[in-house]
Structures are given as structure tokens and as C-alpha cells.
Design an enzyme around this catalytic site. Structure first.
Site, PDB file in Angstrom:
ATOM      1  N   ASN A 109       2.125  47.902 -20.133  1.00 16.77           N
ATOM      2  CA  ASN A 109       2.270  48.455 -21.567  1.00 16.77           C
ATOM      3  C   ASN A 109       3.913  48.216 -21.750  1.00 16.77           C
ATOM      4  OD1 ASN A 109       2.057  49.286 -24.434  1.00 16.77           O
ATOM      5  ND2 ASN A 109       3.024  51.289 -23.587  1.00 16.77           N
ATOM      6  N   HIS A 111       7.010  49.840 -23.916  1.00 18.86           N
ATOM      7  CA  HIS A 111       7.307  51.023 -24.844  1.00 18.86           C
ATOM      8  C   HIS A 111       8.610  50.897 -25.160  1.00 18.86           C
ATOM      9  CE1 HIS A 111       7.172  55.099 -26.424  1.00 18.86           C
ATOM     10  NE2 HIS A 111       8.324  55.457 -25.718  1.00 18.86           N
ATOM     11  N   SER A 138      10.983  49.494 -22.210  1.00 19.91           N
ATOM     12  CA  SER A 138      10.233  49.816 -20.717  1.00 19.91           C
ATOM     13  C   SER A 138       9.021  48.972 -20.498  1.00 19.91           C
ATOM     14  CB  SER A 138      10.230  51.062 -20.412  1.00 19.91           C
ATOM     15  OG  SER A 138      11.567  51.795 -20.463  1.00 19.91           O
ATOM     16  N   ASP A 147       2.574  56.795 -22.124  1.00 22.04           N
ATOM     17  CA  ASP A 147       3.864  56.415 -21.797  1.00 22.04           C
ATOM     18  C   ASP A 147       4.463  56.834 -20.435  1.00 22.04           C
ATOM     19  OD1 ASP A 147       4.381  56.817 -25.484  1.00 22.04           O
ATOM     20  OD2 ASP A 147       3.704  55.045 -24.145  1.00 22.04           O
TER      21      ASP A 147
HETATM   22  C1  GRF Z   1       7.021  47.375 -30.293  1.00 25.90           C
HETATM   23  O1  GRF Z   1       8.141  47.948 -30.648  1.00 25.90           O
HETATM   24  C2  GRF Z   1       6.403  47.381 -29.091  1.00 25.90           C
HETATM   25  O2  GRF Z   1       7.345  48.038 -28.276  1.00 25.90           O
HETATM   26  C3  GRF Z   1       5.448  48.607 -29.002  1.00 25.90           C
HETATM   27  O3  GRF Z   1       4.835  48.340 -30.352  1.00 25.90           O
HETATM   28  C4  GRF Z   1       5.751  47.785 -31.286  1.00 25.90           C
HETATM   29  C5  GRF Z   1       5.247  46.505 -31.988  1.00 25.90           C
HETATM   30  O4  GRF Z   1       4.831  45.485 -31.290  1.00 25.90           O
HETATM   31  N1  GRF Z   1       4.701  48.700 -27.992  1.00 25.90           N
HETATM   32  P1  GRF Z   1       4.306  43.975 -31.828  1.00 25.90           P
HETATM   33  O5  GRF Z   1       5.270  43.593 -32.576  1.00 25.90           O
HETATM   34  O6  GRF Z   1       2.923  44.362 -32.448  1.00 25.90           O
HETATM   35  O7  GRF Z   1       4.092  43.159 -30.406  1.00 25.90           O
END
Ligand code: GRF
Length: 215
Positions: A109, A111, A138, A147
Site C-alpha cells: 500500500n 500512504h 510511505s 496503515d
Molecule cells: C493518494 O494520495 C494515495 O497516496 C492514497 O490514495 C490517494 C489517491 O490515490 N493511497 P490515486 O490518485 O487514486 O492513485
């Protein structure tokens, strides 16, 4: 162990999925995305998958009576196209312990914070409110603790005095996430990264603390 066939789970814009696909196409990568699954219909991430010719499907969490039923349906969808690892890319559902254990050591994942700081949501706003100097993202193995899995690598940038939660989120994605995630996914997919006794190991060396890059 090589993890070359990847399933990517999404919920929204799919910018991280897009970054992974761009990284893979730049140089013939040793891995491929075999399926994209979203818990929400009609999101941009599904269009990105379809444009790339990748099977995309929706497992709509609203159709299930509880988390256990959703997780079971999600696992069935994942297993419908065999893969070696599961990449959460903007996936906004909390996954149950049984589901997570099934993919122990082969689920990542991203985060948007320097964990363990700012688990959960609104990470950019919270970092600004606390007057943090640094912020970033991260990459961690997924464990049942939200997380909370072992962090492999982090990317950080200096918060600007003019940053707002929106501008900071955009910078963290554009300057950090889109470089950091493909790098770590490539390590997992090429067999360089493993989870050993609960700790990440890269090229056989245990990581006693997250790797860190400044952007
Ligand atoms: C991003 O900030 C990512 O870090 C978090 O979800 C948000 C949206 O991700 N996990 P995405 O634009 O859908 O890839």
C-alpha cells in the site's frame, strides 16, 4: 520469489495506477498488471485500465451486507485472474484481517504521510496544522493494522509556507508518490523485495528502518 503478475486495487482517480503503467512501459519491465479492481463504479482508474487494455472490474462494496462478504467477493475477483501480488493504489477500503493474511508478504500500500505519522485520512491537512517541515509518502506491506504494516521506503519533501492541503497533496503525488511507488513495486515484482519474519528485506538485507529519499 518473483512476483511478476500484479493485481491493482483502486477506488478513485488512479494516478498511482497510471504512474505504475507509465513506469512499466518506459522500459520493458519484468512484470505486468493483469487486472484492475475498483470498489467504486465509474471512477477514472477504471478508464485508465481500459485504455491500457487491462481487464477492469468493480466489486461494489455497497452491494454487500458486511465487510466479510465484501472481502470474500474481492478475493474471488482477485483469484479469477491469477496473480502473484496485490498492489493497493488509492484503494480506500479497510480490509479485514483474514483477507490481509491471505496476501501476507505480497500486498503493498501507499500512504500519503511519513508513517507512523498521520495514519488515516486528511494527512496533508494534519501535517500543515502541526507545522511540520517535512511531509511525503510511505510504501508498506499490508498487515491487519490500518496503515501499520512494515514500511519499506519513504519519500519526503519540504512543506512550503504557501502550501495548502490541496497543493501539498498535489506536490506529494507529483514529486514523490509517482516515483516512489513504481520503484518499490518493481523491487517486489522482480523478487528483490520480500517480507521476512515481519520485516522487509531488500536483496537479502533486512531493513531495520525505512529507506528514505528526499525529493
Ligand atoms: C493518494 O494520495 C494515495 O497516496 C492514497 O490514495 C490517494 C489517491 O490515490 N493511497 P490515486 O490518485 O487514486 O492513485
Amino acid at each position: 520469489m518473483k512476483r511478476r503478475r500484479l493485481t491493482v486495487l483502486v477506488s478513485g482517480t488512479g494516478r498511482n495506477l497510471d504512474a505504475l503503467l507509465k513506469f512499466r512501459s518506459q522500459a520493458k519491465r519484468r512484470w505486468e498488471v493483469v487486472q484492475v479492481i475498483s470498489n467504486k463504479p465509474g471512477v477514472a482508474a477504471l478508464e485508465i485500465a481500459q485504455r491500457a487494455g487491462i481487464p477492469a472490474t468493480v466489486v461494489d462494496h455497497r452491494q454487500y451486507k458486511d465487510r466479510i462478504d465484501f472481502d470474500a467477493a474481492l478475493a474471488l475477483a482477485i483469484e479469477s485472474i491469477p496473480s502473484d501480488a496485490v498492489i493497493l493504489a488509492g484503494f480506500m477500503r479497510v480490509l479485514g484481517a483474514e483477507f490481509v493474511q491471505r496476501y501476507a508478504g505480497r500486498m503493498l500500500n501507499i500512504h500519503p504521510s511519513l508513517l507512523p505519522l498521520y495514519r488515516g485520512l486528511k494527512t496533508h491537512q494534519r501535517a500543515l496544522e502541526d507545522g511540520q517541515q517535512w511531509h511525503g509518502a510511505s510504501i508498506h506491506f499490508v498487515t491487519p493494522e490500518l496503515d501499520g504494516g512494515p514500511v519499506i521506503k519513504q519519500g519526503r519533501l519540504r512543506i512550503s509556507p504557501t502550501d495548502t492541503p490541496e497543493s501539498l497533496a498535489q506536490r506529494v503525488f507529483a514529486e514523490v508518490e509517482c516515483k516512489l511507488y513504481p520503484e518499490v513495486v518493481d523491487w517486489l515484482a522482480s523478487g528483490r523485495l520480500e517480507l521476512r519474519h515481519g520485516r522487509p528485506a531488500l536483496d537479502g538485507e533486512a531493513l531495520h528502518s525505512p529507506l528514505l529519499s528526499d525529493y
